[in-house]
Design a protein around this motif. Sequence first.
Motif, PDB file in Angstrom:
ATOM      1  N   MET A   1       0.950  -1.181   0.015  1.00  0.00           N
ATOM      2  CA  MET A   1       0.015  -0.053   0.065  1.00  0.00           C
ATOM      3  C   MET A   1       0.675   1.212  -0.005  1.00  0.00           C
ATOM      4  O   MET A   1       1.782   1.402   0.782  1.00  0.00           O
ATOM      5  CB  MET A   1      -0.977   0.086   1.214  1.00  0.00           C
ATOM      6  CG  MET A   1      -1.834   1.150   1.495  1.00  0.00           C
ATOM      7  SD  MET A   1      -2.770   1.502   2.774  1.00  0.00           S
ATOM      8  CE  MET A   1      -1.312   2.056   4.123  1.00  0.00           C
ATOM      9  N   SER A   2       0.792   2.164  -0.891  1.00  0.00           N
ATOM     10  CA  SER A   2       1.284   3.457  -1.003  1.00  0.00           C
ATOM     11  C   SER A   2       0.214   4.623  -0.512  1.00  0.00           C
ATOM     12  O   SER A   2      -0.912   4.302  -0.510  1.00  0.00           O
ATOM     13  CB  SER A   2       1.857   3.859  -2.420  1.00  0.00           C
ATOM     14  OG  SER A   2       2.632   2.742  -2.785  1.00  0.00           O
ATOM     15  N   ILE A   3       0.818   5.675   0.100  1.00  0.00           N
ATOM     16  CA  ILE A   3       0.099   6.583   0.435  1.00  0.00           C
ATOM     17  C   ILE A   3       0.575   7.980  -0.230  1.00  0.00           C
ATOM     18  O   ILE A   3       1.440   8.237  -0.856  1.00  0.00           O
ATOM     19  CB  ILE A   3       0.071   6.957   1.974  1.00  0.00           C
ATOM     20  CG1 ILE A   3       1.561   7.148   2.472  1.00  0.00           C
ATOM     21  CG2 ILE A   3      -0.389   5.727   2.635  1.00  0.00           C
ATOM     22  CD1 ILE A   3       1.780   7.441   4.041  1.00  0.00           C
ATOM     23  N   ARG A   4      -0.496   9.158  -0.270  1.00  0.00           N
ATOM     24  CA  ARG A   4      -0.174  10.535  -0.534  1.00  0.00           C
ATOM     25  C   ARG A   4      -1.045  11.448   0.004  1.00  0.00           C
ATOM     26  O   ARG A   4      -2.155  11.041   0.685  1.00  0.00           O
ATOM     27  CB  ARG A   4      -0.337  10.743  -2.036  1.00  0.00           C
ATOM     28  CG  ARG A   4      -1.460  10.454  -2.628  1.00  0.00           C
ATOM     29  CD  ARG A   4      -1.770  10.939  -4.131  1.00  0.00           C
ATOM     30  NE  ARG A   4      -2.858  10.569  -4.550  1.00  0.00           N
ATOM     31  CZ  ARG A   4      -2.883  10.779  -6.091  1.00  0.00           C
ATOM     32  NH1 ARG A   4      -1.999  10.837  -7.018  1.00  0.00           N
ATOM     33  NH2 ARG A   4      -4.386  10.392  -6.559  1.00  0.00           N
ATOM     34  N   ARG A   5      -0.905  12.868   0.113  1.00  0.00           N
ATOM     35  CA  ARG A   5      -1.809  13.486   0.823  1.00  0.00           C
ATOM     36  C   ARG A   5      -2.862  14.171  -0.223  1.00  0.00           C
ATOM     37  O   ARG A   5      -2.624  13.948  -1.465  1.00  0.00           O
ATOM     38  CB  ARG A   5      -0.784  14.856   1.274  1.00  0.00           C
ATOM     39  CG  ARG A   5      -1.832  15.940   1.824  1.00  0.00           C
ATOM     40  CD  ARG A   5      -0.696  17.239   2.299  1.00  0.00           C
ATOM     41  NE  ARG A   5       0.196  17.660   1.602  1.00  0.00           N
ATOM     42  CZ  ARG A   5      -0.263  18.545   0.598  1.00  0.00           C
ATOM     43  NH1 ARG A   5      -1.556  18.934   0.536  1.00  0.00           N
ATOM     44  NH2 ARG A   5       0.819  19.120  -0.165  1.00  0.00           N
ATOM     45  N   CYS A   6      -4.080  14.531   0.496  1.00  0.00           N
ATOM     46  CA  CYS A   6      -4.943  14.989  -0.491  1.00  0.00           C
ATOM     47  C   CYS A   6      -4.636  16.201  -1.062  1.00  0.00           C
ATOM     48  O   CYS A   6      -3.589  16.882  -0.729  1.00  0.00           O
ATOM     49  CB  CYS A   6      -6.191  15.274   0.252  1.00  0.00           C
ATOM     50  SG  CYS A   6      -6.109  16.594   1.809  1.00  0.00           S
ATOM     51  N   GLU A   7      -5.186  16.577  -2.460  1.00  0.00           N
ATOM     52  CA  GLU A   7      -4.347  17.568  -3.163  1.00  0.00           C
ATOM     53  C   GLU A   7      -4.450  18.939  -2.874  1.00  0.00           C
ATOM     54  O   GLU A   7      -3.629  19.881  -2.636  1.00  0.00           O
ATOM     55  CB  GLU A   7      -4.908  17.503  -4.721  1.00  0.00           C
ATOM     56  CG  GLU A   7      -4.268  18.379  -5.571  1.00  0.00           C
ATOM     57  CD  GLU A   7      -5.072  18.326  -7.112  1.00  0.00           C
ATOM     58  OE1 GLU A   7      -4.089  18.498  -7.971  1.00  0.00           O
ATOM     59  OE2 GLU A   7      -6.229  18.333  -7.079  1.00  0.00           O
ATOM     60  N   ILE A   8      -5.714  19.264  -1.948  1.00  0.00           N
ATOM     61  CA  ILE A   8      -6.274  20.627  -1.681  1.00  0.00           C
ATOM     62  C   ILE A   8      -6.334  20.620   0.008  1.00  0.00           C
ATOM     63  O   ILE A   8      -7.281  20.076   0.326  1.00  0.00           O
ATOM     64  CB  ILE A   8      -7.567  21.212  -2.331  1.00  0.00           C
ATOM     65  CG1 ILE A   8      -7.158  21.135  -3.970  1.00  0.00           C
ATOM     66  CG2 ILE A   8      -7.629  22.612  -1.789  1.00  0.00           C
ATOM     67  CD1 ILE A   8      -8.323  21.647  -4.634  1.00  0.00           C
ATOM     68  N   LEU A   9      -5.438  21.275   0.604  1.00  0.00           N
ATOM     69  CA  LEU A   9      -5.393  21.175   1.953  1.00  0.00           C
ATOM     70  C   LEU A   9      -4.994  22.629   2.381  1.00  0.00           C
ATOM     71  O   LEU A   9      -4.101  23.294   2.025  1.00  0.00           O
ATOM     72  CB  LEU A   9      -4.550  20.151   2.501  1.00  0.00           C
ATOM     73  CG  LEU A   9      -4.330  20.217   3.892  1.00  0.00           C
ATOM     74  CD1 LEU A   9      -5.355  19.745   4.648  1.00  0.00           C
ATOM     75  CD2 LEU A   9      -3.158  19.290   4.308  1.00  0.00           C
ATOM     76  N   LEU A  10      -5.753  23.379   3.326  1.00  0.00           N
ATOM     77  CA  LEU A  10      -5.169  24.456   3.937  1.00  0.00           C
ATOM     78  C   LEU A  10      -5.253  24.119   5.576  1.00  0.00           C
ATOM     79  O   LEU A  10      -5.955  23.728   6.239  1.00  0.00           O
ATOM     80  CB  LEU A  10      -6.287  25.533   3.867  1.00  0.00           C
ATOM     81  CG  LEU A  10      -5.899  26.983   4.349  1.00  0.00           C
ATOM     82  CD1 LEU A  10      -5.008  27.592   3.836  1.00  0.00           C
ATOM     83  CD2 LEU A  10      -7.221  27.879   4.249  1.00  0.00           C
ATOM     84  N   LEU A  11      -4.026  24.321   6.060  1.00  0.00           N
ATOM     85  CA  LEU A  11      -3.790  24.421   7.305  1.00  0.00           C
ATOM     86  C   LEU A  11      -3.876  25.787   8.311  1.00  0.00           C
ATOM     87  O   LEU A  11      -3.224  26.592   7.684  1.00  0.00           O
ATOM     88  CB  LEU A  11      -2.465  23.811   7.935  1.00  0.00           C
ATOM     89  CG  LEU A  11      -2.599  22.292   7.367  1.00  0.00           C
ATOM     90  CD1 LEU A  11      -0.961  21.825   7.415  1.00  0.00           C
ATOM     91  CD2 LEU A  11      -3.445  21.391   8.276  1.00  0.00           C
ATOM     92  N   GLU A  12      -4.925  25.887   8.942  1.00  0.00           N
ATOM     93  CA  GLU A  12      -5.279  27.130   9.568  1.00  0.00           C
ATOM     94  C   GLU A  12      -5.238  27.251  11.145  1.00  0.00           C
ATOM     95  O   GLU A  12      -5.710  26.368  11.876  1.00  0.00           O
ATOM     96  CB  GLU A  12      -6.917  27.371   9.585  1.00  0.00           C
ATOM     97  CG  GLU A  12      -7.110  28.701   9.896  1.00  0.00           C
ATOM     98  CD  GLU A  12      -8.725  29.166   9.936  1.00  0.00           C
ATOM     99  OE1 GLU A  12      -9.303  29.820  10.478  1.00  0.00           O
ATOM    100  OE2 GLU A  12      -9.418  28.175   9.189  1.00  0.00           O
ATOM    101  N   PRO A  13      -4.404  28.097  11.921  1.00  0.00           N
ATOM    102  CA  PRO A  13      -4.378  28.179  13.303  1.00  0.00           C
ATOM    103  C   PRO A  13      -5.535  28.838  13.698  1.00  0.00           C
ATOM    104  O   PRO A  13      -5.832  30.004  13.299  1.00  0.00           O
ATOM    105  CB  PRO A  13      -2.947  28.996  13.303  1.00  0.00           C
ATOM    106  CG  PRO A  13      -2.982  29.954  12.312  1.00  0.00           C
ATOM    107  CD  PRO A  13      -3.434  29.043  11.088  1.00  0.00           C
TER     108      PRO A  13
END
Length: 390
Positions: A1-13
């Motif tokens: 099994m391989s993995i990757r991050r979702c394409e659209i991601l915003l990290l907000e504090p």
Amino acid sequence: MSIRRCEILLLEPREEVVFQLQDLLSGGNGMVRTLQWVALAPHLDAPVVVSAHQREILGTLSPSQWVEPGDSIATVEEIAALIDCGLVLESVAVGPGRDHQLREQRLRESYWHPLGAILHAFTRWDNVDAVKNTEDSGTVTATSMREVLGPPPLMTVPAAEEHSFSLPDSEQNAFDSLLLRRATCRNFDDSRPLTTDLFSRMLRRVFAAQAQVKVSDDLVFFKKNSPSGGGLHPMEAYLMIQQVEGITPGLYRYLADSHRLLPLPTPDQGLRDFIMESVGQQHWFANAHCLVAMVPRFDRTFWKYRRHAKGYRVVTLEAGHLSQTLYLSATDLGLGAFVTGAINEKHLERGFGLDPIQQGALAVCGFGWRSTRMLTAELDPLEQVWERAD
């Protein structure tokens, strides 16, 4: 099994503030503040709270290249937690509980600009009572708005009079008079049905294709009475019909290329309740003879404007163009019209069976006979609709 991050991601504090009596009793002001990181991914239904370590893990994973889990800085358990919440994807076939992986793939294939996708996904309402919110804020009337909010910014920024000059007045014609009569209707007469002719004429004027240019068998450009970014006209009309002669009340989809109606399943909660929830309990709009959810086909616009920073903007502009055409058409035919953005988009998506990644309700407009009495206040400063009572 391989993995990757979702394409659209915003990290907000984010800072969350809650009142705690114990803090007040111990000498504080009672307001306890908590800082946390929130992940905004438009293929998910809601924001996801992540730890600082999870934030770092997400920052090391590629959204395009599949890697083995052992190549990341995370443990198997940490990766599994991020997979479960939908922020990390697996290369294996989608199994139970992995619906988010299918949605994420559709998002990739729809060519959204990242910021447009996040704006659309996380400004949608569900079960919001816009009327109650206004009442709770104490801003129901213009006077109360002024008291609570203070004075608004001036409509025109002051300028030095000596540097300005007057433009000539022109004689008003019939179109000028039509523009002056345009006003938002908040009082509809639900005691008589709208004629089929007027209903049909409104839909043809506002939403129908007037002509077409066929480039190939699978590429056709339509001419409508309102402008559209790239000439693509992605906006579809989903109708909530209440009182139109010869048409059973219910939900419909308008087919703009053939000027036909497609009946849709009746909402379980009843049509009136469905409409009230759609317009955020704004009862002054709910009596309209026909209400229209303006639903863009994002995939159609983004076919040309792929991940374009202005793609979402031109779609939203189209809703404004269409609503003005609807206002003027209704005014010309002696009808009232309205448009509102205070809508519960997720409710409309469920009711009409829409996929918010490729479709989505932007606004609700409507039209019908005006009431003879103004029970709900309307803005008509020129007294073109309502004569001033003595």
